[in-house]
Scaffold this active site. Structure first.
Site, PDB file in Angstrom:
ATOM      1  N   HIS A   1       0.704 -14.952   2.365  1.00 26.78           N
ATOM      2  CA  HIS A   1       0.029 -16.156   2.765  1.00 26.78           C
ATOM      3  C   HIS A   1      -0.882 -17.071   1.874  1.00 26.78           C
ATOM      4  O   HIS A   1      -1.189 -18.098   2.255  1.00 26.78           O
ATOM      5  CB  HIS A   1      -1.076 -15.712   4.008  1.00 26.78           C
TER       6      HIS A   1
ATOM      7  N   CYS B   1       7.080  -9.217   1.366  1.00 27.25           N
ATOM      8  CA  CYS B   1       5.640  -8.834   1.771  1.00 27.25           C
ATOM      9  C   CYS B   1       5.064  -7.747   0.775  1.00 27.25           C
ATOM     10  O   CYS B   1       5.710  -6.770   0.334  1.00 27.25           O
ATOM     11  CB  CYS B   1       5.817  -7.894   3.216  1.00 27.25           C
TER      12      CYS B   1
ATOM     13  N   GLU C   1      -3.812 -18.284   9.370  1.00 31.46           N
ATOM     14  CA  GLU C   1      -3.092 -18.442  10.640  1.00 31.46           C
ATOM     15  C   GLU C   1      -3.966 -19.162  11.463  1.00 31.46           C
ATOM     16  O   GLU C   1      -3.293 -19.724  12.585  1.00 31.46           O
ATOM     17  CB  GLU C   1      -2.950 -16.989  11.184  1.00 31.46           C
TER      18      GLU C   1
END
Lengths: 263, 263
Positions: free
Chosen positions: B184, B72, B150
């Site tokens: 992402h 992350c 998402e």
């Protein structure tokens, strides 16, 4: 000693509710808890939302409250049908929101906009059907609307395009009563009206909770306060961005510094 | 007993890193922790991110790991310069990503795309400048890209419009090296290339971490594993949506059932 009204939301969106209630009840004190460190609730499982919700209700109870309001729709879905928490009256947004939508709707065709968690729970669908079996309910998850509000892209071509995509079916079905099933959405009212037309009824949590609270006073379940009011805004994470956003959402109501709490 | 490589991300985005590493090192075991219950990290304060990060590193250490990787970016910013955790080698994505970008860049003009937390930290800017004082760095926060991924709106006109807005300055400045500073973002490579042109270098965390890990093997800091590999994916919240998303992100690598852990 003055008792306040506790309000809980996953983030700052619930300040749209606090603002409405503090305007409608100018002598009441409020204690707001925004669980910013763990937001959004909209894509969490019911078990996790309930675990966090219980922590927050306990925290608010310790702040000497006379009523507890779950402003967060995603959290409301997991506390549905529970009217008190350890002896303190507990309000959620689903039941009064559903009743208000049925009241304004002529044809009983009602759309619900919400986060994934709210729509997946079918809490509005089931409540609306329980209150009026003839209701025709259309549910639409709108996961991008919260980040768009937080990015500040209001009255924006991107938001317009996203709203058109999410509202396509609702517009096609000519549904004229739409429940804004997330505390962030009232900020997007102009964008939503642009897609759905000016004659659409947009049902907001702040208004329906004010009516609900008024009922509790009239039924003498709650006592009105007359002392000097205090408004506390507690959040579980703090950055400059949130301070600014809180001031914008509460304007013109002045607010003190935000309080950071660790849950 | 086989020791695994621990990988930590705020959600499932880091599976793009796990997939890359598990392909590159087919005999190694991995233990992944996605803190889905509390994602996104991108809009939290450094104090909160560090508190959560410490809990997760402790959890992974208890799973018998020989190395720890912070996939992350937002979490990497608060552990910058820390090369071990309680005696276990600790990797982050900022330093190797910065070095890789400088290596491929001709003109040392480098753009960094990231979450609000990553950009606000200036971790990439400072690291790039430390490695090469002549580097010209442009940072751009892209808060809407994670929710768009998402939502599954890849190769989509909305995502295209959002990417054009965020990349406007980078395109105008003709920057040809762009660090994808969020796990992402690799999913959006085609959308980003469409705006920036096919000749842009997109620097990805998975690739740079594979190189970093290879270095640790060659320097004998880490021992290679030869036994039967095991890949565990642990998450702090579980819904059907995440099971499906995990399978999509890891495809064609088969995965067992996700394990839910409470931190």
């Amino acid at each position: 000693m003055t008792k306040s009204i506790g309000i809980f939301d996953s983030g700052l969106g619930g300040l749209t509710v606090l603002k409405e209630l503090s305007t409608r009840f100018p002598n009441e004190s409020f204690c707001y808890l925004g669980d910013i460190a763990r937001l959004p609730y909209g894509n969490k499982s019911p078990e996790t939302i309930r675990r966090y919700g219980m922590q927050i209700l306990k925290f608010l109870k310790e702040q000497n409250v006379k009523a507890l309001i779950i402003a967060c729709n995603s959290a409301s879905t997991v506390f549905l049908g529970e009217n008190e928490f350890e002896g303190i009256p507990l309000l959620n947004v689903i039941e009064p929101g559903s009743a208000a939508a049925l009241k304004v709707s002529q044809d009983k065709k009602i759309a619900v906009l919400g986060t994934s968690a709210t729509v997946r729970s079918h809490a509005y669908l089931e409540t609306l059907k329980r209150l009026d079996a003839s209701a025709e309910v259309y549910e639409q998850a709108c996961p991008l609307l919260v980040p768009l509000v937080e990015e500040g892209w209001v009255h924006d071509p991107v938001t317009q395009l996203v709203a058109e995509r999410y509202l396509h079916e609702i517009k096609k079905e000519e549904i004229k009563t739409v429940i804004l099933g997330c505390t962030h959405y009232p900020v997007l009212k102009p964008d939503l009206r642009k897609v759905l037309g000016d004659d659409v009824h947009l049902v907001e949590s702040g208004e329906v909770l004010a009516q609900q609270l008024e009922n509790l006073y009239q039924q003498k379940v709650l006592e009105r306060d007359t002392g000097t009011r205090q408004i506390r805004i507690c959040i579980t994470d703090l950055t400059d961005h949130f301070e600014r956003l809180a001031r914008v959402l509460m304007h013109p109501e002045p607010i003190g510094p935000l309080e950071k709490v660790v849950l």
